[in-house]
Design an enzyme around this catalytic site. Structure first.
Site, PDB file in Angstrom:
ATOM      1  N   ARG A1028       0.890  -1.207  -0.041  1.00 23.63           N
ATOM      2  CA  ARG A1028      -0.041  -0.008  -0.130  1.00 23.63           C
ATOM      3  C   ARG A1028       1.046   1.344  -0.071  1.00 23.63           C
ATOM      4  O   ARG A1028       1.782   1.245   0.879  1.00 23.63           O
ATOM      5  CB  ARG A1028      -0.926  -0.093   1.145  1.00 23.63           C
ATOM      6  N   ARG A1097      -1.550   6.724   9.644  1.00 24.36           N
ATOM      7  CA  ARG A1097      -1.586   6.278   8.196  1.00 24.36           C
ATOM      8  C   ARG A1097      -1.787   7.409   6.910  1.00 24.36           C
ATOM      9  O   ARG A1097      -1.841   8.772   7.474  1.00 24.36           O
ATOM     10  CB  ARG A1097      -2.879   5.149   7.988  1.00 24.36           C
ATOM     11  N   LYS A1167      -3.798   1.063  14.814  1.00 24.03           N
ATOM     12  CA  LYS A1167      -3.605   2.131  13.649  1.00 24.03           C
ATOM     13  C   LYS A1167      -4.477   3.578  14.020  1.00 24.03           C
ATOM     14  O   LYS A1167      -5.097   3.736  15.059  1.00 24.03           O
ATOM     15  CB  LYS A1167      -4.448   1.681  12.487  1.00 24.03           C
ATOM     16  N   LYS A1169      -5.954   6.894  11.973  1.00 21.21           N
ATOM     17  CA  LYS A1169      -6.455   7.473  10.656  1.00 21.21           C
ATOM     18  C   LYS A1169      -6.690   8.940  10.584  1.00 21.21           C
ATOM     19  O   LYS A1169      -7.586   9.198  11.335  1.00 21.21           O
ATOM     20  CB  LYS A1169      -7.394   6.528  10.045  1.00 21.21           C
ATOM     21  N   CYS A1388     -14.684  -3.469  -0.202  1.00 21.12           N
ATOM     22  CA  CYS A1388     -13.306  -3.775   0.139  1.00 21.12           C
ATOM     23  C   CYS A1388     -13.038  -4.872  -0.629  1.00 21.12           C
ATOM     24  O   CYS A1388     -13.644  -5.371  -1.561  1.00 21.12           O
ATOM     25  CB  CYS A1388     -13.188  -4.182   1.595  1.00 21.12           C
ATOM     26  N   CYS A1394      -7.616 -10.912   0.903  1.00 25.99           N
ATOM     27  CA  CYS A1394      -7.473 -10.588   2.317  1.00 25.99           C
ATOM     28  C   CYS A1394      -7.444 -11.776   3.266  1.00 25.99           C
ATOM     29  O   CYS A1394      -8.628 -12.596   3.148  1.00 25.99           O
ATOM     30  CB  CYS A1394      -8.703  -9.622   2.608  1.00 25.99           C
ATOM     31  N   CYS A1433     -15.810  -8.693   5.956  1.00 24.27           N
ATOM     32  CA  CYS A1433     -15.886  -9.066   7.224  1.00 24.27           C
ATOM     33  C   CYS A1433     -15.926  -7.677   8.171  1.00 24.27           C
ATOM     34  O   CYS A1433     -16.104  -6.668   7.485  1.00 24.27           O
ATOM     35  CB  CYS A1433     -14.287  -9.464   7.724  1.00 24.27           C
ATOM     36  N   CYS A1437     -13.298  -2.013   6.151  1.00 25.64           N
ATOM     37  CA  CYS A1437     -12.379  -1.231   5.245  1.00 25.64           C
ATOM     38  C   CYS A1437     -13.310  -0.358   4.423  1.00 25.64           C
ATOM     39  O   CYS A1437     -12.826   0.761   3.991  1.00 25.64           O
ATOM     40  CB  CYS A1437     -11.332  -2.138   4.450  1.00 25.64           C
TER      41      CYS A1437
HETATM   42  S1  SF4 Z   1     -13.073  -5.358   5.488  1.00 22.73           S
HETATM   43 FE1  SF4 Z   1     -12.278  -7.352   6.113  1.00 22.73          FE
HETATM   44  S2  SF4 Z   1     -12.370  -8.556   4.344  1.00 22.73           S
HETATM   45 FE2  SF4 Z   1     -12.680  -6.385   3.747  1.00 22.73          FE
HETATM   46  S3  SF4 Z   1     -10.473  -6.132   3.005  1.00 22.73           S
HETATM   47 FE3  SF4 Z   1     -10.938  -5.306   5.189  1.00 22.73          FE
HETATM   48  S4  SF4 Z   1     -10.264  -6.806   6.556  1.00 22.73           S
HETATM   49 FE4  SF4 Z   1     -10.341  -7.588   4.358  1.00 22.73          FE
END
Ligand code: SF4
Length: 1533
Positions: A1028, A1097, A1167, A1169, A1388, A1394, A1433, A1437
């Site tokens: 990244r 970040r 983290k 942000k 995401c 991931c 998940c 993100c």
């Molecule tokens: S929300 Fe969860 S599944 Fe999606 S990129 Fe972030 S860590 Fe991975």
């Protein structure tokens, strides 16, 4: 039961009842044949079969993929197999037919085109050794299909049942044949014997052609007599069994029967090898059919005989029909008047066509018949006399009749009810004339197009849609120059589609074109030397062109000029040359084919092209999926065209896969075109059905490429002349056969010697045995390690998805050791199951996946335990501990999934005789301490039971290593990263380094699409790294864009992701390429430091510079904060940027120490942000970050400062109410010159007060909530020495992007384009990445990445506007005409990279939206934006908790649904339903959207609407997130 309506259905049902396997031949895998729909319906409903003990297998095969090849494998496995097909495949399948005739295979053939088929499809194969049965009516279709199966089973030989479906399409529906009758007729006992014996044959060619030695058919059949008793078949055949309709039977043993048209001679002439059992004679067939028909007659009253005769018994003339629609003729005969030539005549049709039963024909033919008209609907006639005419002549000659009737043959065309009278008049007029003319044609040449547009049109050749991907790429590269010689739409009037698409045709036409052009070049050269032109100009241009004619680039550049000069010249020579002006261009000539070509290379165009050495390019698309690679079936395995072509030696060969490497396909196509000589580009596109989703195709491709089943490579035999390697491997692994070829090939042996690393790639073996050996070795090593230890053994086996079960197991292992036991801890799947019975004490710890399944590393173990019949655990003591979540499945009926894996395992081990140490323990995530609560009670019981409960003086357990320890011990983020990068034995780095590399902007991941398959192959996961970048405000120059593009292509997986935090992310960077990638990023004047990790970040900033001045000032602040809060460690520079020989490199342990003035050695607890939003756009989701800054504009339009929000954050853990998303709380106004200090001080307070003991509770939001906003703020103010002022008024309009063109206050133009989920990639449909790269080459402004993962082409001056628009249009990048729902969506990354993903996100959301867009259109809401987000998940993100509607992954295919977020990103949403799948999502969303369309107030947003109508309660702030959710979770009973 419903009645049967079509012949296809009748036949399909009988085939299903009477087979273990039905090979369903279809026009395309997604297009049904007249049988397939029914076959699949039966199988889908698990309808029971009579023959098959389970559900019969329906094997779909495309009609052009050598379908009968699929029959061998089941036949050899002792399976009763039938085929349902159209007639198109028969002639091409003749080689198979000869072999299959020796097996009890039934082929049901629907003649095509229905209504006017060509019966030569049947007559051409009449000598293949099959018995042939024909049906005409719907009832016959059912009865004779049954007859065909019974005949095959009882004779042991192949039977073809054929019919023209159009004949019965107006029949009344019929009833299903009763199962009793079918069972009775089929002789199930005989079938069971057959199924019990498997063929010894190992290949297709061994012993094929022999009669089978299996006890089926006449060797063991016992035929029922008409009265129901039984007798052996030979006797039955010999006995004078009364034929149908009471006709007298001919003497069955008559030697006259064995004439040339008897079945024995035909069946046997089909084979050259002697039979081992009694050969099947025509008598036997006759006798079996009579026996079957007698059973049908007894049960139903319906009668059948080998020939069907209707008409008066004293008819003097008869018509023998071998063609369509006997009903039409019969009706006409019946209604004939005295005036008709055809009054008082009979009609004969064959029911058994082969063997040709002469006696049966003579029986039905009234002796009074003196003349017979034979009508044959045979269009491809190769002899003067039709085959049926000859049959009939032979029969009549052999009959006892003194005067054989006169036989006159006719070729039957298309006849319908309006023309039948006239046709029959003509036929009989001729027949009854003194000297009838032979071979008259009757009826129309062509069938009506309406008839042809039926089912059979679907069998017309067409290119499967998916395969268009490669065509589009050819088009993209060669454009106008592209010529596909065997394209279906080529305008050849002479050739049929089948011919046009054949490689032979294409090749021939290419050669012709080549010669033609060669001639033309000669003409041009000659013309260039004449004075035949009016002007001088053509001469020079023509000779220039003639010199360059062979070179595509030059010739095509000159062509328009030449044409131009000739056009203005006007002379006759110029006009003549212009008449072929297309030849001035050099085409890129291609032949396109499918993998069907691969089945018989020697006869195909591939061979011809290679052998010719001509400069022709072939693109061959292979669509066999890896998982269906039929490796177990040697006969079906295809020839390897690539290998074949390389062995030929003169061809360029490339093996490519568009879903693996788009760039490699492009490169291969260009190289193939440039190669002087034949080129073969193999193109992989695996699919099961033509409507497979791209995701399925992608996953199949990845598996095949990764494991070497489909390696990517390019082979140029002339490369050495240019000093290059001839073989370039573009993927990691290759299969055995290719490897052997390369080893044999001299060039490559040298190559392998020169590059040992390459050699390792080539020779790495992967086989099924590897895994087993590895397991045993691992266990033995462990045992050796334990050898010296005393105490009782205890084996601890775990199955773990998220490492909880693994950690528990390891801890239990050390505690056992501390108690003196010899403990061994391994994953269940790493344990050799065969040793289980020899263990003394076994503890199994498993977590629960999906619907009560085992985690991935325990599945094979469980399958083994579950299915084992000989595992005796009488001497084994065992127990199980299971981890699960009692609320994971909210519905009551799903509760049994809770800890199902552990409970099942426990029960099964008890069944196998194991003695329980203690009962199965259950850990529940819902308990106060999660699974630890249950575990805490269970473990002491275990020690007690083992007599180790009260041991004194146990050593203290070492505390687990935490992230804090790793940071502290890392020497300012060095760890052992540098050493780990050098280790070539693994693609991974150590666990501690995996944490540390995050601070350097890179994560280790593994490709989850490949996990299972690699594991099965005994390989470590496919590790790679995500990188990244750090890009404050998301602004990149055009040059940087190009550099990023190049990095992704050369070092990553060819794509890049624009993230929700406005930066570039690369995936799929393997360890060896990590340093080069980092260096390339730095060369682009970017960095990756602190892009991840427990630090501040990337700092975001609103993207659209509408108010350019204000925006530029805000942007500068973003950069200033980013720089200000950067970590100071020099580790980054030292690990990634200095070259190998740099003496100054500092490694871990060196005396030089870094210093982190702001962070200290342990950095932040989590983290951190920061984001800036410039109102009215909240496109950076200012409430969702640790620090959110809302830009405040002064009276003069300049930036004065910011309203500061603190403590926003998205990460949550499912079902853990201690975790929640939070929105930033307003701290107040800060001046722009002070804001970076304010941020710094907030960071300090978090650094010193954040919860370092629990990472799930360590974010700033929890620190603020724990301390209280006021206390926290006071701490900040104290450190800062200043106070936050009262917040200034502000207003947000939306949190989505504003698409399209916009002119800023200074007159510069900005275009926001839609990039679905931020993924920049090329696909055949949309080469977006290429387009952006081309634009970057000329664009002088910036590329701005938005927080919603889209892209702004920024600062385009008005004078360049048109040019830019043109380019955007050219690459289809100007399209923002999507539904507002799609434009407002984001997802995401999730699968496959991931590691935390529980469900698909980026790859699935677009599909879901497509499914919702129908309703959107229906309700007229195309322009109405609803913010919809998805994540794989709950880490969040894509900031799902601020969306109006969100889906958060719970398990593969299952999502929690949240509703009620604020449109401006100002209010959190709330759980509406948990663990729902697509069906339920659509069932909720569709009516809800309709309701919203109808009932919303003026301007009311979706999120507000669902709150107003009471569907969901509003979430006022994070701590309220779990309260009043719509779905009340039931309490456990
Ligand atoms: S929300 Fe969860 S599944 Fe999606 S990129 Fe972030 S860590 Fe991975």
């Amino acid at each position: 039961m419903a009645a049967i309506l079509t012949a296809g259905e009748a036949v399909a049902r009988i085939a299903y009842l009477a087979s273990d396997v039905v090979v369903s031949v279809q026009p395309a895998l997604a297009t049904d044949s007249e049988f397939s729909k029914f076959l699949h319906q039966f199988a889908a409903h698990d309808a029971s079969s009579i023959i098959c003990p389970t559900t019969p297998e329906i094997l779909r095969v495309r009609h052009n993929a050598d379908p009968l090849l699929s029959v061998y494998q089941p036949v050899r496995a002792g399976k009763i197999t039938s085929v349902a097909t159209s007639s198109d495949i028969l002639v091409k399948s003749i080689p198979h037919l000869y072999r299959l005739a020796q097996h009890p295979v039934v082929i049901h053939v629907s003649l095509h085109p229905a209504g006017f088929p060509d019966y030569s499809d049947i007559t051409s194969i009449r000598n293949a050794g099959f018995a042939f049965v024909q049906s005409n009516t719907l009832q016959e279709a059912q009865d004779l299909a049954l007859t065909a199966h019974a005949l095959a089973i009882r004779s042991g030989k192949g039977v073809i049942h054929f019919f023209d479906a159009a004949n019965s399409k107006s029949d009344q529906p019929i009833q299903h044949e009763s199962r009793e009758l079918v069972t009775q007729v089929l002789n199930v006992d005989l079938v069971r014997q057959y199924q019990g014996t498997k063929s010894e044959e190992s290949t297709l060619y061994v012993s094929e052609g022999r009669s089978q030695v299996r006890s089926i058919g006449l060797s063991g059949d016992v035929l029922p007599k008409a009265n129901g008793s039984t007798s052996p078949p030979a006797q039955a055949a010999a006995r004078d069994e009364s034929p149908a309709k009471g006709q007298s039977s001919a003497s069955s043993s008559s030697s006259d029967r064995k004439n040339s048209s008897s079945a024995q001679s035909e069946a046997d002439s089909a084979t050259t090898l002697e039979s081992q059992t009694k050969p099947v004679s025509s008598d036997d067939i006759d006798s079996i059919c009579n026996s079957v028909w007698s059973q049908i007659r007894t049960s139903t009253g319906r009668e059948y005989s080998a020939f069907n005769y209707t008409g008066p018994r004293n008819a003097e003339a008869a018509l023998f029909l071998f063609g369509s629609d006997p009903g039409l003729f019969a009706a006409e005969f019946e209604s004939a008047t005295q005036a008709d030539f055809f009054r008082h005549v009979g009609l004969i049709t064959p029911v058994i066509y082969r063997p040709w039963l002469t006696d049966r024909l003579n029986e039905v033919l009234p002796p009074s018949v003196k003349r017979i008209a034979v009508l044959e609907q045979v269009r491809r006639k190769t002899t003067k006399w039709g085959p049926v005419l000859l049959d009939l002549l032979m029969s009549l000659k052999a009959s006892d009749q003194q005067q054989t009737p006169l036989v006159v043959g006719y070729q039957l065309g298309y006849i319908e009810y309006t023309t039948v009278t006239q046709a029959l008049s003509g036929i009989f007029q001729n027949l009854l004339s003194k000297s009838p003319i032979q071979n008259l044609e009757v009826g129309a040449h062509q069938g009506p197009s309406a008839v042809l547009s039926g089912v059979q049109n679907e069998f017309a050749l067409s290119q499967p849609k998916l395969e268009n991907a490669y065509m589009k790429m050819l088009d993209q590269i060669f454009g106008q120059r592209l010529l596909v010689a065997n394209s279906l739409d080529s305008k050849s009037v002479v050739a049929s589609n089948a011919t046009k698409s054949s490689p032979e045709f294409g090749f021939g036409s290419l050669l012709a074109r080549k010669e033609h052009r060669q001639r033309f070049i000669g003409e041009v050269q000659a013309a260039a030397k004449t004075r035949d032109f009016t002007t001088d100009a053509p001469l020079k241009w023509l000779s220039q062109w003639a010199l360059a004619a062979a070179k595509a680039d030059e010739a095509n550049k000159l062509a328009p000029e030449v044409i131009n000069r000739l056009s203005t010249d006007g002379s006759p020579t110029a006009t003549k040359l212009l008449s072929s002006k297309g030849l001035f261009y050099k085409e890129s000539q291609w032949l396109i084919g499918s993998d069907a070509w691969a089945y018989d290379l020697g006869n195909s165009g591939v061979h011809h092209v290679l052998a010719s050495g001509e400069n022709v390019n072939m693109l061959i698309v292979d669509s066999t999926p890896y998982s269906e690679r039929a490796a177990h079936d040697a006969a079906r395995r295809k020839k390897d065209i690539g290998l074949y072509a390389m062995n030929f030696g003169n061809a360029y060969v490339a093996s490519t896969a568009v879903y693996s490497s788009y760039t490699q396909v492009l490169q291969a196509m260009m190289e193939a075109e440039a190669f002087e000589g034949p080129s073969v580009v193999l193109a992989y596109l695996p699919y099961n059905r033509e409507d497979d989703s791209p995701l399925t195709v992608l996953q199949e491709t990845k598996k095949a490429v990764d494991l070497g089943y489909w390696p990517l490579y390019r082979w140029d035999p002339k490369a050495e002349e240019k000093g290059e390697e001839p073989f370039k491997l573009d993927s990691e692994r290759i299969k055995q056969e290719l490897q052997e070829f390369l080893r044999r090939d001299n060039h490559v042996s040298q190559l392998m010697r020169r590059h040992p690393q390459f050699h390792a790639n080539l020779s790495e073996s992967y086989g099924s045995e590897v895994r087993k050996v590895q397991k045993r070795k691992a266990k033995e090593a462990y045992e050796a390690l334990l050898e010296g230890l005393q105490g009782a053994p205890m084996t601890i086996l775990f199955a773990s998805d998220n490492s909880n079960a693994e950690n528990l197991s390891k801890r239990l292992g050390s505690r056992g050791k501390a108690r003196g036991m010899k403990t061994m801890v391994m994953a269940m799947d790493d344990y050799p199951l065969e040793d289980l019975a020899t263990e003394e004490n076994v503890v199994l710890i498993t977590s629960t996946a999906g619907q009560g399944e085992f985690p991935q590393n325990g599945r094979n173990f469980w399958e083994g335990v579950k299915n084992s019949t000989d595992l005796d655990l009488a001497n084994v003591n065992f127990t199980v501990f299971a981890l699960g979540d009692s609320h994971y499945w909210p519905r009551k009926e799903d509760r049994h999934y809770y800890n199902k894996s552990g409970k099942d395992l426990f029960a099964r081990l008890v069944t196998l005789g194991g003695k329980t140490i203690v009962d199965c323990g259950l850990g529940d995530d819902q308990d106060p301490d999660g699974y630890q609560t249950g575990y805490g009670e269970w473990e002491p019981k275990l020690w007690d039971a083992l007599g180790l409960g009260n041991i004194e003086g146990l050593p203290d357990e070492p505390p687990p290593i935490t992230n804090e320890d790793i940071k502290a011990g890392s020497n300012f983020l060095r760890g052992t990263i540098a050493e780990g990068l050098k280790d070539q034995s693994t693609g991974a780095i150590s666990a501690a380094d995996q944490q540390l590399t995050k601070f350097h902007g890179t994560y280790m991941q593994d490709d989850r699409d490949l996990r299972d398959e690699r594991k099965a192959q005994g390989l470590e996961p496919a590790y790679s790294f995500m990188i990244r970048c750090r890009l404050p405000g998301g602004v990149a120059t055009s040059e940087q864009w190009q550099q990023m593009d190049a990095i992704s292509t050369q070092l990553g997986n060819e794509t890049m992701k624009l993230t929700t935090r406005q930066t570039f992310q690369f995936h799929g960077v393997v360890k060896g390429k990590l340093r080069p990638a980092m260096q390339a990023i730095n060369q682009a004047l970017m960095t990756t430091i602190a892009a991840c990790g427990d630090v501040n970040r990337n700092v975001m900033c609103s993207s659209l510079p509408e108010m350019s001045e204000l925006h530029a000032q805000a942007q500068a602040v973003a950069k200033k904060i980013s720089d200000h809060l950067l970590p100071s460690t020099t580790a980054y520079h030292e690990i990634w940027l200095k070259d190998e020989n740099d003496k100054n490199v500092q490694v871990a342990g060196d005396a030089v120490q870094d210093f982190e003035p702001m962070y200290g050695p342990t950095y932040l607890p989590r983290k951190f942000k920061i984001t800036i939003a410039v109102p009215p756009h909240n496109d950076t989701d200012v409430y969702a970050h640790d620090v959110g800054l809302i830009a405040v504009k002064g009276e003069d339009g300049q930036l004065t400062g910011f309203n500061l929000l603190a403590g926003g954050g998205m990460g949550v853990t499912h079902n853990m109410k201690k975790t929640y998303p939070q929105i930033g709380r307003m701290f107040g106004y800060v001046d722009k010159d002070q804001v970076h200090f304010a941020c710094e001080k907030i960071m300090y307070v978090q650094r010193d007060n954040g919860d370092r003991g629990n990472r799930k509770h360590a974010r700033l939001k929890y620190t603020i909530d724990t301390m209280g906003v006021e206390v926290f703020k006071a701490n900040v103010e104290e450190l800062w020495g200043q106070k936050f002022e009262e917040p200034r008024p502000f207003h947000f309009d939306s949190n989505i992007d504003t698409f399209g063109w916009l002119k800023d206050e200074k007159g510069m133009n900005h275009f926001t384009m839609f990039i679905e989920n931020g993924r920049i990639e090329d696909t055949a449909d949309f080469p977006m990445k290429t387009g952006l790269r081309e634009i970057a080459k000329v664009h002088k402004g910036e590329f701005r990445l938005t927080g919603n993962q889209h892209l702004i082409l920024s600062n385009v001056p008005s004078e360049e506007l048109e040019m830019t628009k043109g380019m955007l249009k050219k690459y289809k990048l100007d399209n923002t005409n999507f539904s507002a729902l799609r434009l407002s969506s984001s997802a995401c990354v999730a699968f496959p990279t991931c590691g935390l993903a529980m469900a698909e996100s980026e790859r699935y959301l677009p599909e879901l939206i497509t499914k919702l867009e129908g309703v959107v259109e229906e309700c007229g809401m195309r322009q109405d934006s609803i913010v919809m987000r998805m994540t794989g998940c709950p880490n969040g993100c894509a900031r799902p908790w601020l969306a109006e509607v969100a889906f958060v992954g719970k398990a593969y295919g299952a999502y929690n649904m949240y509703l009620g977020g604020g449109y401006h990103g100002n209010r959190l949403n709330k759980l509406y339903r948990s663990s729902i799948k697509e069906e339920e999502i659509l069932a909720i969303m569709k009516p809800l959207m309709k309701r919203y369309a109808l009932e919303r107030n003026e301007g009311e947003r979706f999120g507000d609407f669902v709150v107003r109508i009471g569907m969901i309660k509003p979430t006022t702030e994070g701590r309220d997130f779990h309260n009043d959710t719509a779905e009340l979770e039931e309490d456990d009973e």
